[in-house]
Design a protein around this motif. Sequence first.
Motif, PDB file in Angstrom:
ATOM      1  N   ASN A 186      -7.895   2.530  -1.571  1.00  0.00           N
ATOM      2  CA  ASN A 186      -8.182   1.211  -2.171  1.00  0.00           C
ATOM      3  C   ASN A 186      -8.315   1.275  -3.693  1.00  0.00           C
ATOM      4  O   ASN A 186      -9.117   0.543  -4.281  1.00  0.00           O
ATOM      5  N   THR A 187      -7.497   2.103  -4.295  1.00  0.00           N
ATOM      6  CA  THR A 187      -7.450   2.171  -5.754  1.00  0.00           C
ATOM      7  C   THR A 187      -6.115   1.601  -6.201  1.00  0.00           C
ATOM      8  O   THR A 187      -5.078   1.832  -5.565  1.00  0.00           O
ATOM      9  N   VAL A 188      -6.120   0.867  -7.318  1.00  0.00           N
ATOM     10  CA  VAL A 188      -4.887   0.280  -7.841  1.00  0.00           C
ATOM     11  C   VAL A 188      -4.048   1.410  -8.433  1.00  0.00           C
ATOM     12  O   VAL A 188      -4.465   2.096  -9.368  1.00  0.00           O
ATOM     13  N   VAL A 189      -2.853   1.580  -7.865  1.00  0.00           N
ATOM     14  CA  VAL A 189      -1.952   2.639  -8.319  1.00  0.00           C
ATOM     15  C   VAL A 189      -1.034   2.116  -9.410  1.00  0.00           C
ATOM     16  O   VAL A 189      -0.803   2.779 -10.423  1.00  0.00           O
ATOM     17  N   GLN A 190      -0.510   0.923  -9.221  1.00  0.00           N
ATOM     18  CA  GLN A 190       0.456   0.367 -10.154  1.00  0.00           C
ATOM     19  C   GLN A 190       0.203  -1.137 -10.317  1.00  0.00           C
ATOM     20  O   GLN A 190      -0.134  -1.831  -9.362  1.00  0.00           O
ATOM     21  N   VAL A 191       0.360  -1.642 -11.554  1.00  0.00           N
ATOM     22  CA  VAL A 191       0.238  -3.074 -11.834  1.00  0.00           C
ATOM     23  C   VAL A 191       1.644  -3.609 -12.023  1.00  0.00           C
ATOM     24  O   VAL A 191       2.341  -3.244 -12.975  1.00  0.00           O
ATOM     25  N   MET A 192       2.080  -4.457 -11.112  1.00  0.00           N
ATOM     26  CA  MET A 192       3.422  -5.032 -11.197  1.00  0.00           C
ATOM     27  C   MET A 192       3.439  -6.239 -12.140  1.00  0.00           C
ATOM     28  O   MET A 192       4.443  -6.492 -12.796  1.00  0.00           O
ATOM     29  N   GLN A 193       2.347  -6.961 -12.165  1.00  0.00           N
ATOM     30  CA  GLN A 193       2.227  -8.110 -13.069  1.00  0.00           C
ATOM     31  C   GLN A 193       0.746  -8.260 -13.427  1.00  0.00           C
ATOM     32  O   GLN A 193      -0.107  -8.295 -12.550  1.00  0.00           O
ATOM     33  N   LYS A 194       0.467  -8.309 -14.732  1.00  0.00           N
ATOM     34  CA  LYS A 194      -0.925  -8.455 -15.172  1.00  0.00           C
ATOM     35  C   LYS A 194      -1.477  -9.815 -14.755  1.00  0.00           C
ATOM     36  O   LYS A 194      -0.734 -10.788 -14.662  1.00  0.00           O
ATOM     37  N   GLY A 195      -2.762  -9.836 -14.534  1.00  0.00           N
ATOM     38  CA  GLY A 195      -3.438 -11.087 -14.221  1.00  0.00           C
ATOM     39  C   GLY A 195      -4.162 -11.601 -15.464  1.00  0.00           C
ATOM     40  O   GLY A 195      -4.279 -10.899 -16.474  1.00  0.00           O
ATOM     41  N   ALA A 215      -3.868 -10.289 -10.690  1.00  0.00           N
ATOM     42  CA  ALA A 215      -2.905  -9.228 -10.995  1.00  0.00           C
ATOM     43  C   ALA A 215      -2.198  -8.802  -9.707  1.00  0.00           C
ATOM     44  O   ALA A 215      -2.835  -8.658  -8.669  1.00  0.00           O
ATOM     45  N   LEU A 216      -0.881  -8.665  -9.793  1.00  0.00           N
ATOM     46  CA  LEU A 216      -0.111  -8.192  -8.637  1.00  0.00           C
ATOM     47  C   LEU A 216      -0.080  -6.669  -8.697  1.00  0.00           C
ATOM     48  O   LEU A 216       0.374  -6.083  -9.683  1.00  0.00           O
ATOM     49  N   VAL A 217      -0.588  -6.028  -7.640  1.00  0.00           N
ATOM     50  CA  VAL A 217      -0.771  -4.578  -7.686  1.00  0.00           C
ATOM     51  C   VAL A 217      -0.314  -3.899  -6.404  1.00  0.00           C
ATOM     52  O   VAL A 217      -0.160  -4.537  -5.367  1.00  0.00           O
ATOM     53  N   SER A 218      -0.097  -2.596  -6.533  1.00  0.00           N
ATOM     54  CA  SER A 218       0.079  -1.759  -5.338  1.00  0.00           C
ATOM     55  C   SER A 218      -1.180  -0.896  -5.220  1.00  0.00           C
ATOM     56  O   SER A 218      -1.738  -0.485  -6.225  1.00  0.00           O
ATOM     57  N   VAL A 219      -1.609  -0.683  -3.983  1.00  0.00           N
ATOM     58  CA  VAL A 219      -2.903  -0.049  -3.724  1.00  0.00           C
ATOM     59  C   VAL A 219      -2.689   1.225  -2.920  1.00  0.00           C
ATOM     60  O   VAL A 219      -1.813   1.293  -2.057  1.00  0.00           O
ATOM     61  N   SER A 220      -3.534   2.228  -3.221  1.00  0.00           N
ATOM     62  CA  SER A 220      -3.447   3.498  -2.475  1.00  0.00           C
ATOM     63  C   SER A 220      -4.041   3.294  -1.086  1.00  0.00           C
ATOM     64  O   SER A 220      -5.037   2.601  -0.920  1.00  0.00           O
ATOM     65  N   LYS A 221      -3.373   3.910  -0.101  1.00  0.00           N
ATOM     66  CA  LYS A 221      -3.912   3.789   1.255  1.00  0.00           C
ATOM     67  C   LYS A 221      -4.625   5.073   1.642  1.00  0.00           C
ATOM     68  O   LYS A 221      -4.431   6.117   1.029  1.00  0.00           O
ATOM     69  N   ALA A 222      -5.451   4.932   2.657  1.00  0.00           N
ATOM     70  CA  ALA A 222      -6.229   6.091   3.112  1.00  0.00           C
ATOM     71  C   ALA A 222      -5.304   7.118   3.722  1.00  0.00           C
ATOM     72  O   ALA A 222      -4.332   6.781   4.405  1.00  0.00           O
ATOM     73  N   LYS A 223      -5.601   8.379   3.455  1.00  0.00           N
ATOM     74  CA  LYS A 223      -4.761   9.471   3.996  1.00  0.00           C
ATOM     75  C   LYS A 223      -5.041   9.601   5.490  1.00  0.00           C
ATOM     76  O   LYS A 223      -6.177   9.502   5.928  1.00  0.00           O
ATOM     77  N   ASP A 224      -3.969   9.832   6.253  1.00  0.00           N
ATOM     78  CA  ASP A 224      -4.142  10.042   7.681  1.00  0.00           C
ATOM     79  C   ASP A 224      -4.797  11.395   7.899  1.00  0.00           C
ATOM     80  O   ASP A 224      -4.369  12.405   7.347  1.00  0.00           O
ATOM     81  N   MET A 236       0.872  -1.180   0.000  1.00  0.00           N
ATOM     82  CA  MET A 236       0.000   0.000   0.000  1.00  0.00           C
ATOM     83  C   MET A 236       0.902   1.222   0.000  1.00  0.00           C
ATOM     84  O   MET A 236       1.893   1.275   0.718  1.00  0.00           O
ATOM     85  N   ILE A 237       0.544   2.182  -0.848  1.00  0.00           N
ATOM     86  CA  ILE A 237       1.393   3.378  -0.980  1.00  0.00           C
ATOM     87  C   ILE A 237       0.536   4.641  -0.882  1.00  0.00           C
ATOM     88  O   ILE A 237      -0.676   4.609  -1.101  1.00  0.00           O
ATOM     89  N   ASP A 238       1.197   5.734  -0.536  1.00  0.00           N
ATOM     90  CA  ASP A 238       0.517   7.027  -0.514  1.00  0.00           C
ATOM     91  C   ASP A 238       0.254   7.463  -1.937  1.00  0.00           C
ATOM     92  O   ASP A 238       1.113   7.315  -2.816  1.00  0.00           O
ATOM     93  N   SER A 239      -0.931   8.005  -2.178  1.00  0.00           N
ATOM     94  CA  SER A 239      -1.283   8.410  -3.531  1.00  0.00           C
ATOM     95  C   SER A 239      -2.370   9.469  -3.464  1.00  0.00           C
ATOM     96  O   SER A 239      -3.068   9.609  -2.460  1.00  0.00           O
ATOM     97  N   GLU A 240      -2.490  10.211  -4.550  1.00  0.00           N
ATOM     98  CA  GLU A 240      -3.550  11.205  -4.665  1.00  0.00           C
ATOM     99  C   GLU A 240      -4.884  10.533  -5.038  1.00  0.00           C
ATOM    100  O   GLU A 240      -5.938  11.155  -4.951  1.00  0.00           O
ATOM    101  N   LEU A 241      -4.819   9.279  -5.435  1.00  0.00           N
ATOM    102  CA  LEU A 241      -6.033   8.537  -5.807  1.00  0.00           C
ATOM    103  C   LEU A 241      -6.848   8.203  -4.564  1.00  0.00           C
ATOM    104  O   LEU A 241      -6.313   8.170  -3.452  1.00  0.00           O
ATOM    105  N   PRO A 242      -8.146   7.951  -4.700  1.00  0.00           N
ATOM    106  CA  PRO A 242      -8.962   7.560  -3.544  1.00  0.00           C
ATOM    107  C   PRO A 242      -8.411   6.282  -2.902  1.00  0.00           C
ATOM    108  O   PRO A 242      -7.744   5.483  -3.563  1.00  0.00           O
TER     109      PRO A 242
END
Length: 197
Positions: A167-176, A187-196, A159-165
């Motif tokens: 639980n949104t997929v930010v990056q696809v590391m490997q397609k499913g 699909a292997l993905v990184s997901v946006s986390k909720a802003k503190d 989970m990474i910080d992002s401007e996206l809402p």
Amino acid sequence: MQSPENSHNTEANPKDMADSQEEIKIPGATNDATIQTGEITNAQPDLEHLLKEAEIKAAEHHDAWIRAKAETENIRKRAQTDVSNAHKYAIENFSAQLLTVMDSLDAALAVENATIENFKSGMELTQKQLTSVFDKFNIKVIDPKGEKFDPHQHQAMCMIDSELPPNTVVQVMQKGYKLHERIIRPALVSVSKAKDS
């Protein structure tokens, strides 16, 4: 002389005796002392004949049962063979389509003095062939960048910080990939986390 009331008169008139016999005649009965059995035999079925008929019918039913049992066993064996062959050769058509992709890769590797651009264009053509085979067999790509995270189709690696809402997929590391509606590989993905807050 005997009185007329005595009915046991041994010296009775033969005519009177004949009249009394006619009065008490039973149909089918004769003065003959032998027993008449012809009508009785015809009225009751012959037990021996009935037994033979029953034995014949039993043999026919037993034969039909044996045949049905053998046919059922043959169907069961045939079904087992069909299922075994279906498992063994299920990907035969898919494999045949992949052979053209392999031929393209072999042809690209056989070129000795190829430039990087030639390799790149050859790989792009091979990828198009592979995509065509996937489409033919209903294998769909899962590339969810920017979509809401779905744990049934995606596997979150981090989970990474992002401007996206959240639980949104930010990056696809490997397609499913999925076959019809079944997930073959998420699909292997990184997901946006909720802003503190």
